[in-house]
Design a protein around this motif. Structure first.
Motif, PDB file in Angstrom:
ATOM      1  N   THR A   1      21.991   9.938 -49.725  1.00  0.00           N
ATOM      2  CA  THR A   1      20.869  10.092 -50.650  1.00  0.00           C
ATOM      3  C   THR A   1      19.598   9.769 -49.871  1.00  0.00           C
ATOM      4  OG1 THR A   1      22.283   9.385 -52.475  1.00  0.00           O
ATOM      5  CG2 THR A   1      19.917   9.438 -52.892  1.00  0.00           C
ATOM      6  N   PHE A   2      19.106  10.763 -49.145  1.00  0.00           N
ATOM      7  CA  PHE A   2      17.893  10.561 -48.348  1.00  0.00           C
ATOM      8  C   PHE A   2      16.660  10.776 -49.224  1.00  0.00           C
ATOM      9  CE2 PHE A   2      20.905  12.036 -44.953  1.00  0.00           C
ATOM     10  CZ  PHE A   2      20.950  10.838 -44.251  1.00  0.00           C
ATOM     11  N   ASP A   3      15.654   9.939 -49.031  1.00  0.00           N
ATOM     12  CA  ASP A   3      14.423  10.119 -49.805  1.00  0.00           C
ATOM     13  C   ASP A   3      13.255  10.615 -48.961  1.00  0.00           C
ATOM     14  OD1 ASP A   3      14.179   7.731 -48.440  1.00  0.00           O
ATOM     15  OD2 ASP A   3      13.761   6.499 -50.202  1.00  0.00           O
ATOM     16  N   VAL A   4      13.422  10.654 -47.635  1.00  0.00           N
ATOM     17  CA  VAL A   4      12.416  11.237 -46.737  1.00  0.00           C
ATOM     18  C   VAL A   4      13.155  11.819 -45.529  1.00  0.00           C
ATOM     19  CG1 VAL A   4      10.322  10.880 -45.357  1.00  0.00           C
ATOM     20  CG2 VAL A   4      10.680   9.509 -47.418  1.00  0.00           C
ATOM     21  N   TYR A   5      12.640  12.934 -45.019  1.00  0.00           N
ATOM     22  CA  TYR A   5      13.200  13.556 -43.813  1.00  0.00           C
ATOM     23  C   TYR A   5      12.171  13.501 -42.692  1.00  0.00           C
ATOM     24  CZ  TYR A   5      17.016  15.435 -46.634  1.00  0.00           C
ATOM     25  OH  TYR A   5      18.108  15.556 -47.442  1.00  0.00           O
ATOM     26  N   VAL A   6      12.656  13.300 -41.463  1.00  0.00           N
ATOM     27  CA  VAL A   6      11.794  13.302 -40.278  1.00  0.00           C
ATOM     28  C   VAL A   6      12.426  14.249 -39.257  1.00  0.00           C
ATOM     29  CG1 VAL A   6      10.886  11.956 -38.349  1.00  0.00           C
ATOM     30  CG2 VAL A   6      10.939  10.957 -40.649  1.00  0.00           C
ATOM     31  N   ALA A   7      11.653  15.216 -38.762  1.00  0.00           N
ATOM     32  CA  ALA A   7      12.117  16.158 -37.744  1.00  0.00           C
ATOM     33  C   ALA A   7      11.359  15.901 -36.454  1.00  0.00           C
ATOM     34  CB  ALA A   7      11.888  17.593 -38.206  1.00  0.00           C
ATOM     35  N   VAL A   8      12.092  15.629 -35.370  1.00  0.00           N
ATOM     36  CA  VAL A   8      11.468  15.385 -34.071  1.00  0.00           C
ATOM     37  C   VAL A   8      12.000  16.421 -33.090  1.00  0.00           C
ATOM     38  CG1 VAL A   8      10.963  13.693 -32.280  1.00  0.00           C
ATOM     39  CG2 VAL A   8      11.470  12.917 -34.614  1.00  0.00           C
ATOM     40  N   GLY A   9      11.184  17.395 -32.735  1.00  0.00           N
ATOM     41  CA  GLY A   9      11.634  18.434 -31.819  1.00  0.00           C
ATOM     42  C   GLY A   9      10.795  19.682 -31.917  1.00  0.00           C
ATOM     43  N   GLY A  10      11.345  20.779 -31.401  1.00  0.00           N
ATOM     44  CA  GLY A  10      10.663  22.063 -31.460  1.00  0.00           C
ATOM     45  C   GLY A  10      10.960  22.773 -32.770  1.00  0.00           C
ATOM     46  N   GLY A  11      10.717  24.069 -32.779  1.00  0.00           N
ATOM     47  CA  GLY A  11      10.896  24.840 -34.004  1.00  0.00           C
ATOM     48  C   GLY A  11      12.317  24.796 -34.535  1.00  0.00           C
ATOM     49  N   SER A  12      13.308  24.758 -33.638  1.00  0.00           N
ATOM     50  CA  SER A  12      14.703  24.728 -34.075  1.00  0.00           C
ATOM     51  C   SER A  12      14.992  23.495 -34.915  1.00  0.00           C
ATOM     52  CB  SER A  12      15.637  24.760 -32.860  1.00  0.00           C
ATOM     53  OG  SER A  12      15.498  25.960 -32.138  1.00  0.00           O
ATOM     54  N   VAL A  13      14.491  22.352 -34.460  1.00  0.00           N
ATOM     55  CA  VAL A  13      14.708  21.100 -35.185  1.00  0.00           C
ATOM     56  C   VAL A  13      13.945  21.099 -36.510  1.00  0.00           C
ATOM     57  CG1 VAL A  13      14.343  18.602 -35.145  1.00  0.00           C
ATOM     58  CG2 VAL A  13      15.167  19.768 -33.094  1.00  0.00           C
ATOM     59  N   MET A  14      12.681  21.485 -36.470  1.00  0.00           N
ATOM     60  CA  MET A  14      11.880  21.463 -37.695  1.00  0.00           C
ATOM     61  C   MET A  14      12.426  22.425 -38.742  1.00  0.00           C
ATOM     62  SD  MET A  14       7.963  20.915 -36.279  1.00  0.00           S
ATOM     63  CE  MET A  14       8.031  21.993 -34.844  1.00  0.00           C
ATOM     64  N   ASP A  15      12.843  23.604 -38.302  1.00  0.00           N
ATOM     65  CA  ASP A  15      13.384  24.584 -39.247  1.00  0.00           C
ATOM     66  C   ASP A  15      14.712  24.117 -39.838  1.00  0.00           C
ATOM     67  OD1 ASP A  15      11.190  26.026 -38.565  1.00  0.00           O
ATOM     68  OD2 ASP A  15      12.242  27.758 -37.749  1.00  0.00           O
ATOM     69  N   THR A  16      15.559  23.515 -38.995  1.00  0.00           N
ATOM     70  CA  THR A  16      16.835  22.998 -39.483  1.00  0.00           C
ATOM     71  C   THR A  16      16.612  21.898 -40.511  1.00  0.00           C
ATOM     72  OG1 THR A  16      17.941  23.544 -37.396  1.00  0.00           O
ATOM     73  CG2 THR A  16      18.994  21.881 -38.790  1.00  0.00           C
ATOM     74  N   CYS A  17      15.655  21.040 -40.252  1.00  0.00           N
ATOM     75  CA  CYS A  17      15.363  19.936 -41.167  1.00  0.00           C
ATOM     76  C   CYS A  17      14.810  20.459 -42.497  1.00  0.00           C
ATOM     77  CB  CYS A  17      14.382  18.964 -40.517  1.00  0.00           C
ATOM     78  SG  CYS A  17      14.316  17.340 -41.303  1.00  0.00           S
TER      79      CYS A  17
ATOM     80  N   MET B   1       5.252   5.229 -47.926  1.00  0.00           N
ATOM     81  CA  MET B   1       5.925   6.103 -48.893  1.00  0.00           C
ATOM     82  C   MET B   1       6.982   5.357 -49.709  1.00  0.00           C
ATOM     83  SD  MET B   1       6.652   9.546 -46.654  1.00  0.00           S
ATOM     84  CE  MET B   1       5.341  10.644 -46.099  1.00  0.00           C
ATOM     85  N   GLY B   2       7.319   4.149 -49.267  1.00  0.00           N
ATOM     86  CA  GLY B   2       8.386   3.419 -49.931  1.00  0.00           C
ATOM     87  C   GLY B   2       9.761   3.965 -49.595  1.00  0.00           C
ATOM     88  N   ALA B   3       9.906   4.565 -48.402  1.00  0.00           N
ATOM     89  CA  ALA B   3      11.172   5.176 -48.007  1.00  0.00           C
ATOM     90  C   ALA B   3      12.276   4.135 -47.909  1.00  0.00           C
ATOM     91  CB  ALA B   3      11.003   5.896 -46.671  1.00  0.00           C
ATOM     92  N   GLN B   4      13.411   4.448 -48.514  1.00  0.00           N
ATOM     93  CA  GLN B   4      14.559   3.548 -48.506  1.00  0.00           C
ATOM     94  C   GLN B   4      15.664   4.027 -47.569  1.00  0.00           C
ATOM     95  OE1 GLN B   4      14.604   0.600 -50.354  1.00  0.00           O
ATOM     96  NE2 GLN B   4      12.459   1.156 -50.657  1.00  0.00           N
ATOM     97  N   ASN B   5      15.760   5.339 -47.397  1.00  0.00           N
ATOM     98  CA  ASN B   5      16.823   5.897 -46.553  1.00  0.00           C
ATOM     99  C   ASN B   5      16.317   7.196 -45.925  1.00  0.00           C
ATOM    100  OD1 ASN B   5      19.346   6.028 -45.346  1.00  0.00           O
ATOM    101  ND2 ASN B   5      20.306   7.066 -47.085  1.00  0.00           N
ATOM    102  N   VAL B   6      16.023   7.153 -44.641  1.00  0.00           N
ATOM    103  CA  VAL B   6      15.379   8.264 -43.937  1.00  0.00           C
ATOM    104  C   VAL B   6      16.406   9.033 -43.119  1.00  0.00           C
ATOM    105  CG1 VAL B   6      13.677   8.867 -42.166  1.00  0.00           C
ATOM    106  CG2 VAL B   6      13.155   7.096 -43.856  1.00  0.00           C
ATOM    107  N   CYS B   7      16.315  10.364 -43.176  1.00  0.00           N
ATOM    108  CA  CYS B   7      17.127  11.237 -42.326  1.00  0.00           C
ATOM    109  C   CYS B   7      16.272  11.707 -41.159  1.00  0.00           C
ATOM    110  CB  CYS B   7      17.628  12.445 -43.109  1.00  0.00           C
ATOM    111  SG  CYS B   7      18.571  13.629 -42.108  1.00  0.00           S
TER     112      CYS B   7
END
Length: 500
Positions: A163-179, A104-110
């Motif tokens: 300045t995030f250009d990609v987000y990654v959520a690792v967890g259950g629904g709480s984590v994914m929804d928050t992200c 993806m060319g990600a430079q700064n991932v959250c």
């Protein structure tokens, strides 16, 4: 389509410029620049003629998409739309995420997760892949289990600082929804928090601006949040859950690695599975899409939850079959890789089903059950605050709900009962609800579920508050196949105080 194409072709032929002039080059070229100007004028004229006479069908008319709305000529909808994230499934597939981000060319991932998971193998596997592939990242590990508007806002504030250009959520629904929420509001920094929250609690505004890519890595087998454009939270002011529902917030990719589910404690596996069960049952029995009102004036206005439809039915029914076959094994034996892997897939299947069809009363009633929690501390959850896990809050009303809704689509209730092990032979259609309710009670008893709302701290005196918390959940409750009143909701909560 051929008919529309012919109409457009005929419209162009009926313009002021003969077909031969459009196709052939000018025979004379005395003054080249004047000739070019003339041809441009003719092209512009032809385009204007085409625009005036163009086919008005949605597939070809540009005017249709520019218009603010149209009258579909009926009160209920006539179409449904399927949307889902891309899904990648396989044991150990988490190791590919670093390559995905590199591609993806990600430079700064959250990377978002919760405190407990940050020390466990799923997050470690993701971080190893990121480091191996040279991906720059920052970790937010303060996600709240069963998030609130306050915890959402904290994650949003974190996302806005960088300045995030990609987000990654690792967890259950709480984590994914928050992200999802963090990505949404960081991409719309001018928005008020309630702008995108579902009406009538929020303003329910459409999401028009682009979001950053989001990769979801689910570690539980329940929410299906890796497939949906839905983010749920407790709205503390009302002591009830609500959320954001828009296709724009669905993950770009869901990486479904069944090895992550082996770390779920027994009760987490059970409560996650109950969410799958109810997703499948509710979406399969939801009001059909062509009975849902109003008919949207514009495709953008068509809700994410549209009612049961022929495509969602396939996913929901298949998920229910997997739950019936594997859920008890998955709960009772954490080392049963086949069962836990199958439930992980069932969560995805049910997510695709309910993510487009929607859910109804079990979920609508669950939001105040979770939001009004008093002292109940769920087993298997490493949290310091009272919590009724989402799947548990949903399933406790399921016997009463499906006994209530069965009269509107008894065949579907009978089919669901049969899949879950009920004996439907010689059962009358009028008894479909009672059979499904009894089948569910036995299923819950076998899985050691608390004996109704009274077992998690509620009494008859709490029911008015539970009803009041359900009323605003019309995003889902309006999809009940059977219309209901406040008195009906009161009766359903009363019937759910005890299960056995």
């Amino acid at each position: 389509m051929l008919c529309c194409e012919r109409r457009s072709f005929a419209c162009s032929m009926s313009g002021l410029i003969p077909f031969s002039e459009v196709q052939s080059k000018p025979k004379r070229q005395k003054v080249k620049h004047l000739d070019n100007m003339a041809r441009r004028d003719r092209v512009v004229h032809l385009l204007r003629q085409l625009e005036k006479a163009a086919c008005s069908c949605p597939a070809h008319s540009h005017k249709f998409y520019r218009a603010s709305g149209h009258d579909c000529g009926r009160k209920t909808d006539y179409a449904f739309e399927m949307a889902s994230s891309n899904i990648r499934y396989g044991e150990g597939v988490t190791q590919e995420i670093g390559m995905d981000l590199q591609n993806m060319g990600a430079q700064n991932v959250c990377l978002m997760t919760d405190n407990n998971l940050s020390q466990l193998p799923p997050v470690k596997a993701v971080l190893e892949s990121l480091i191996k592939n040279g991906v720059n990242y920052k970790v937010y590990d303060n996600v709240r289990v069963e998030p609130t508007d306050s915890s959402f806002k904290d994650a949003i504030a974190f996302a806005k600082k960088e300045t995030f250009d990609v987000y990654v959520a690792v967890g259950g629904g709480s984590v994914m929804d928050t992200c999802k929420a963090a990505n949404l509001y960081a991409s719309h920094p001018e928005a008020d928090f309630l702008d995108f929250v579902n009406a009538p609690i929020g303003k329910g505004k459409p999401v028009i601006g682009a979001l950053k890519p989001l990769i979801a890595v689910p570690t539980t087998a329940g929410t299906g949040s890796e497939t949906t454009g839905v983010a749920i939270f407790d709205y503390e002011k009302l002591k009830a859950k609500t959320g954001i529902a828009n296709r724009a917030i669905k993950p770009t990719l869901g990486i479904v690695d069944p090895l992550h589910t082996l770390h779920m404690p027994e009760r987490v596996a059970a409560n996650s599975g109950f969410d799958v069960l109810c997703h499948a049952l509710e979406s399969y029995t939801a009001l059909p899409y062509n009975m849902r009102s109003p008919c949207p004036p514009n495709p953008m206005s068509r809700p994410a939850y549209q009612g049961s439809n022929p495509i969602s039915d396939v996913w929901s029914r298949h998920a229910l079959n997997i739950v019936a076959k594997y859920m008890k094994r998955a709960v009772n034996n954490a080392d049963d890789v086949e069962a836990r892997s199958s439930m992980h897939l069932a969560s995805v299947f049910a997510g695709i089903g309910f993510g487009n069809a929607g859910v109804h009363l079990c979920h609508g009633m669950s939001y105040p059950i979770a939001g009004n929690v008093k002292t109940y501390m769920a087993k298997g959850y490493n949290v310091e605050h009272p919590v009724v896990p989402h799947g548990l809050s949903v399933v406790l009303t399921s016997p009463a709900v499906f006994a209530f809704t069965a009269s509107m689509c008894p065949d579907r209730h009978l089919e669901a009962a049969e899949i879950l092990g009920g004996h439907v032979k010689n059962t009358k259609r009028a008894d479909a609800g009672l059979l499904l309710a009894d089948t569910l009670r036995q299923f819950l008893y076998d899985l050691k579920v608390d004996d109704g709302l009274s077992a998690i701290g509620y009494t008859k005196n709490d029911i008015p508050d539970l009803v009041r918390g359900t009323i605003p959940q019309e995003r889902v409750t309006k999809l009940s196949p059977r219309e209901h009143t406040e008195e009906d909701l009161t009766n359903l909560f009363e019937a759910s105080l005890k299960l056995y």
